[in-house]
Write an enzyme that holds these catalytic residues in place. Structure first.
Site, PDB file in Angstrom:
ATOM      1  N   LYS A  11       0.871  -1.271   0.159  1.00 11.82           N
ATOM      2  CA  LYS A  11       0.006  -0.075   0.103  1.00 11.82           C
ATOM      3  C   LYS A  11       0.941   1.226  -0.003  1.00 11.82           C
ATOM      4  O   LYS A  11       1.956   1.250   0.147  1.00 11.82           O
ATOM      5  CB  LYS A  11      -0.859  -0.014   1.432  1.00 11.82           C
ATOM      6  N   TYR A  51     -12.631  -2.042  -2.961  1.00 16.80           N
ATOM      7  CA  TYR A  51     -13.135  -1.840  -1.514  1.00 16.80           C
ATOM      8  C   TYR A  51     -14.847  -1.638  -1.466  1.00 16.80           C
ATOM      9  O   TYR A  51     -15.061  -1.342  -0.306  1.00 16.80           O
ATOM     10  CB  TYR A  51     -12.388  -0.969  -0.817  1.00 16.80           C
ATOM     11  N   ASN A 114      -1.854   0.483   6.682  1.00 20.30           N
ATOM     12  CA  ASN A 114      -1.415  -0.652   7.352  1.00 20.30           C
ATOM     13  C   ASN A 114      -0.384  -1.539   6.409  1.00 20.30           C
ATOM     14  O   ASN A 114      -0.529  -2.884   6.566  1.00 20.30           O
ATOM     15  CB  ASN A 114      -2.211  -1.589   7.967  1.00 20.30           C
ATOM     16  N   HIS A 117      -2.137  -5.381   1.547  1.00 17.49           N
ATOM     17  CA  HIS A 117      -3.517  -6.149   1.647  1.00 17.49           C
ATOM     18  C   HIS A 117      -3.256  -7.662   1.521  1.00 17.49           C
ATOM     19  O   HIS A 117      -2.258  -7.914   0.626  1.00 17.49           O
ATOM     20  CB  HIS A 117      -4.133  -5.535   0.174  1.00 17.49           C
ATOM     21  N   GLU A 128      -9.688 -10.519  -7.273  1.00 19.35           N
ATOM     22  CA  GLU A 128      -8.617  -9.350  -7.231  1.00 19.35           C
ATOM     23  C   GLU A 128      -7.489  -9.386  -8.014  1.00 19.35           C
ATOM     24  O   GLU A 128      -6.976  -8.308  -8.521  1.00 19.35           O
ATOM     25  CB  GLU A 128      -8.398  -9.161  -5.465  1.00 19.35           C
TER      26      GLU A 128
HETATM   27  P1  IDP Z   1      -7.890  -6.574   6.115  1.00 21.31           P
HETATM   28  O1  IDP Z   1      -7.103  -5.599   5.391  1.00 21.31           O
HETATM   29  O2  IDP Z   1      -7.092  -6.968   7.365  1.00 21.31           O
HETATM   30  O3  IDP Z   1      -8.732  -7.475   5.576  1.00 21.31           O
HETATM   31  P2  IDP Z   1     -10.472  -5.252   6.245  1.00 21.31           P
HETATM   32  O4  IDP Z   1     -11.359  -5.300   7.594  1.00 21.31           O
HETATM   33  O5  IDP Z   1     -10.784  -6.070   4.872  1.00 21.31           O
HETATM   34  O6  IDP Z   1      -9.177  -5.623   6.880  1.00 21.31           O
HETATM   35  O7  IDP Z   1     -10.430  -3.591   5.765  1.00 21.31           O
HETATM   36  C1  IDP Z   1      -9.696  -3.279   4.692  1.00 21.31           C
HETATM   37  C2  IDP Z   1      -8.724  -2.257   4.808  1.00 21.31           C
HETATM   38  O8  IDP Z   1      -9.457  -1.042   5.120  1.00 21.31           O
HETATM   39  C3  IDP Z   1      -7.830  -2.280   5.901  1.00 21.31           C
HETATM   40  O9  IDP Z   1      -6.607  -3.057   5.597  1.00 21.31           O
HETATM   41  C4  IDP Z   1      -7.240  -0.987   6.435  1.00 21.31           C
HETATM   42  O10 IDP Z   1      -6.405  -0.249   5.525  1.00 21.31           O
HETATM   43  C5  IDP Z   1      -8.744  -0.199   6.215  1.00 21.31           C
HETATM   44  N1  IDP Z   1      -9.313  -0.303   7.341  1.00 21.31           N
HETATM   45  C6  IDP Z   1     -10.002  -1.108   7.948  1.00 21.31           C
HETATM   46  N2  IDP Z   1     -10.690  -0.925   9.402  1.00 21.31           N
HETATM   47  C7  IDP Z   1     -10.544   0.536   9.278  1.00 21.31           C
HETATM   48  C8  IDP Z   1     -10.586   1.529  10.437  1.00 21.31           C
HETATM   49  O11 IDP Z   1     -11.195   1.176  11.594  1.00 21.31           O
HETATM   50  N3  IDP Z   1     -10.096   2.599  10.331  1.00 21.31           N
HETATM   51  C9  IDP Z   1      -9.486   3.046   9.093  1.00 21.31           C
HETATM   52  N4  IDP Z   1      -9.087   2.136   7.997  1.00 21.31           N
HETATM   53  C10 IDP Z   1      -9.504   0.844   8.442  1.00 21.31           C
HETATM   54 MG    MG Z   2     -10.090  -7.360   4.021  1.00 13.60          MG
END
Ligand code: IDP
Ligand code: MG
Length: 139
Positions: A11, A51, A114, A117, A128
């Site tokens: 990312k 997304y 984070n 992905h 994807e």
């Molecule tokens: P994942 O990437 O661990 O599967 P998901 O719940 O699918 O997590 O969420 C997709 C992406 O959305 C996350 O990787 C992160 O970048 C973002 N995200 C998830 N939860 C939050 C939040 O509470 N605040 C801001 N961004 C979030």
């Molecule tokens: Mg996810």
């Protein structure tokens, strides 16, 4: 294709923070083979579509803005049990909760920014992967 492949994106924060080489090496050393890889930047439309499952979540706008804020590296990875093993290597969404030795523990800034992905199912890995690569870009 489905069962042994997953899809990842390094990312924008990972690229900004110059973590790409270290993250790609972690992926290779963990036994994943790179089947396809590209340096690219998502358009707003692409990020919204990618997304779309999170469209109703409060962070959706922020997520789309962040994922389009700079270039990414997208890749298809192959390994036995690829989806689950890659999720383990990536770690929890929030780096504060991610296990030691995971990519997010080492390199993520916070729950939103984070670093990586990882697909959450074989079905999504295929969708994807096809979203980013055509057949003649996968080796
Ligand atoms: P994942 O990437 O661990 O599967 P998901 O719940 O699918 O997590 O969420 C997709 C992406 O959305 C996350 O990787 C992160 O970048 C973002 N995200 C998830 N939860 C939050 C939040 O509470 N605040 C801001 N961004 C979030
Ligand atoms: Mg996810």
């Amino acid at each position: 294709m489905a069962t042994n492949r997953t899809f990842t994106m390094l990312k924008p924060d990972a690229l900004e923070n110059k973590h790409t080489g270290k993250i790609i090496d972690m992926i290779i050393q963990a036994g994943f083979q790179i089947k396809a890889m590209k340096y690219t930047r998502l358009t707003t439309e692409q990020a919204q579509k990618f997304y779309e499952v999170h469209a109703e979540r409060p962070f959706y706008g922020e997520l789309v803005e962040y994922m389009t804020s700079g270039p990414i590296i997208a890749a298809i990875l192959e390994k036995e049990n690829a989806v689950a093993d890659f999720r383990t290597l990536v770690g929890a969404t929030d780096p504060a909760e991610a296990a030691d030795g995971t990519i997010r523990k080492s390199y993520a800034e916070n729950k939103g920014r984070n670093a990586v992905h990882g697909s959450d199912s074989d079905e999504n890995a295929e969708v994807e992967g096809e979203f980013h690569f055509s057949a003649n870009e996968i080796f």
